[in-house]
Scaffold this motif. Sequence first.
Motif, mmCIF file in Angstrom:
data_model
loop_
_atom_site.group_PDB
_atom_site.id
_atom_site.type_symbol
_atom_site.label_atom_id
_atom_site.label_comp_id
_atom_site.label_asym_id
_atom_site.label_seq_id
_atom_site.Cartn_x
_atom_site.Cartn_y
_atom_site.Cartn_z
ATOM 1 N N LEU A 98 22.067 -40.440 -12.555
ATOM 2 C CA LEU A 98 23.318 -38.980 -11.852
ATOM 3 C C LEU A 98 22.648 -39.587 -9.989
ATOM 4 N N LEU A 99 21.627 -40.264 -9.782
ATOM 5 C CA LEU A 99 21.484 -41.153 -8.972
ATOM 6 C C LEU A 99 21.828 -41.093 -7.853
ATOM 7 N N ARG A 100 22.336 -42.782 -8.774
ATOM 8 C CA ARG A 100 23.625 -43.411 -8.888
ATOM 9 C C ARG A 100 24.556 -43.046 -8.572
ATOM 10 N N LEU A 101 25.234 -41.969 -8.820
ATOM 11 C CA LEU A 101 26.326 -40.689 -8.571
ATOM 12 C C LEU A 101 26.253 -39.965 -7.271
ATOM 13 N N VAL A 102 25.021 -39.607 -6.865
ATOM 14 C CA VAL A 102 25.320 -38.697 -5.596
ATOM 15 C C VAL A 102 24.812 -39.589 -4.969
ATOM 16 N N ARG A 103 24.270 -41.178 -4.585
ATOM 17 C CA ARG A 103 24.182 -42.120 -3.257
ATOM 18 C C ARG A 103 25.337 -41.966 -3.177
ATOM 19 N N ARG A 104 26.358 -42.537 -4.165
ATOM 20 C CA ARG A 104 27.703 -42.095 -4.157
ATOM 21 C C ARG A 104 28.188 -41.454 -3.210
ATOM 22 N N LEU A 105 28.415 -40.286 -3.727
ATOM 23 C CA LEU A 105 28.401 -38.729 -3.073
ATOM 24 C C LEU A 105 27.425 -38.413 -1.307
ATOM 25 N N PHE A 106 27.078 -39.289 -1.699
ATOM 26 C CA PHE A 106 26.470 -38.423 0.249
ATOM 27 C C PHE A 106 24.997 -39.746 0.212
ATOM 28 N N PRO A 107 26.239 -40.929 0.566
ATOM 29 C CA PRO A 107 25.413 -42.140 1.039
ATOM 30 C C PRO A 107 25.039 -42.210 2.159
ATOM 31 N N ASP A 108 25.147 -41.002 3.074
ATOM 32 C CA ASP A 108 23.991 -40.746 4.725
ATOM 33 C C ASP A 108 22.933 -39.579 4.039
ATOM 34 N N SER A 109 22.848 -39.085 3.090
ATOM 35 C CA SER A 109 21.698 -37.912 3.083
ATOM 36 C C SER A 109 20.915 -38.769 2.763
ATOM 37 N N THR A 110 19.908 -37.937 3.574
ATOM 38 C CA THR A 110 18.446 -37.860 3.982
ATOM 39 C C THR A 110 17.046 -37.577 2.815
ATOM 40 N N HIS A 111 18.228 -36.407 2.353
ATOM 41 C CA HIS A 111 17.536 -36.038 1.063
ATOM 42 C C HIS A 111 17.586 -36.814 -0.216
ATOM 43 N N VAL A 112 18.648 -37.260 -0.180
ATOM 44 C CA VAL A 112 19.136 -38.113 -1.220
ATOM 45 C C VAL A 112 18.319 -39.589 -1.432
#
Length: 220
Positions: A98-112
């Motif tokens: 899931l982390l691989r996906l959300v890093r793609r969806l939100f590349p600039d997210s400090t939370h991620v």
Amino acid sequence: MSDDLLMMLLADARLPVAGHTQSGQLEAAVRSGLTADQVPVFMRSRLASVVRVEAGTAVVALHRLRAGLPLEPVLDAWAARTPAAPMRDTSRTLGRALLRLVRRLFPDSTHVAEVAGLKRPCRPLVLAAAAATGGIAPTSLGRLVAYDDLQTVASASLKLLPLDPLDATSWVHDLLPEAERLATGVAPLTEPHHIPAPSAPQLDLWAQTHAHTTRRLFSA
């Protein structure tokens, strides 16, 4: 993107996050004699135990992400409430996907990025990072965790038992009120020690047994 649309995206079973490899211990339960008529009880027992822990963990992590508080205590509390090592390993494996996906969806997210910096984050923490980034409310996050588990077991049941697919969908529908109560119950949680600590020894035993089974359809 609205939080409702993000919720639908994250709840989609077609996401490339290895959800199709999971049965939520149903495969081991069926091997032990669980029948189709007992699957709704099985699903309800997961809501009352494993899913409460995961939903509570996700909601507390969401609060701490938004408050700028460290996540390690949440990860420790989750691990203490997940005694079966195979369950912990499964959650971490799913978290990595899931982390691989959300890093793609939100590349600039400090939370991620914060969750990605943890050592082997579990899936609830990664969901919390997506929720914190996308503006999903605590109650909605709890709903997502509960709904995803119901659909995981229902989908697996169609591969493990002779069922009408309409029956599996009906089980999910009938348990939605319990999923809603779970989500409402965990929504106010803010501290790691608030995370529920129910016990489910039979689920733990099935997880342990399944981990050592060489002939299986699902990884967990």
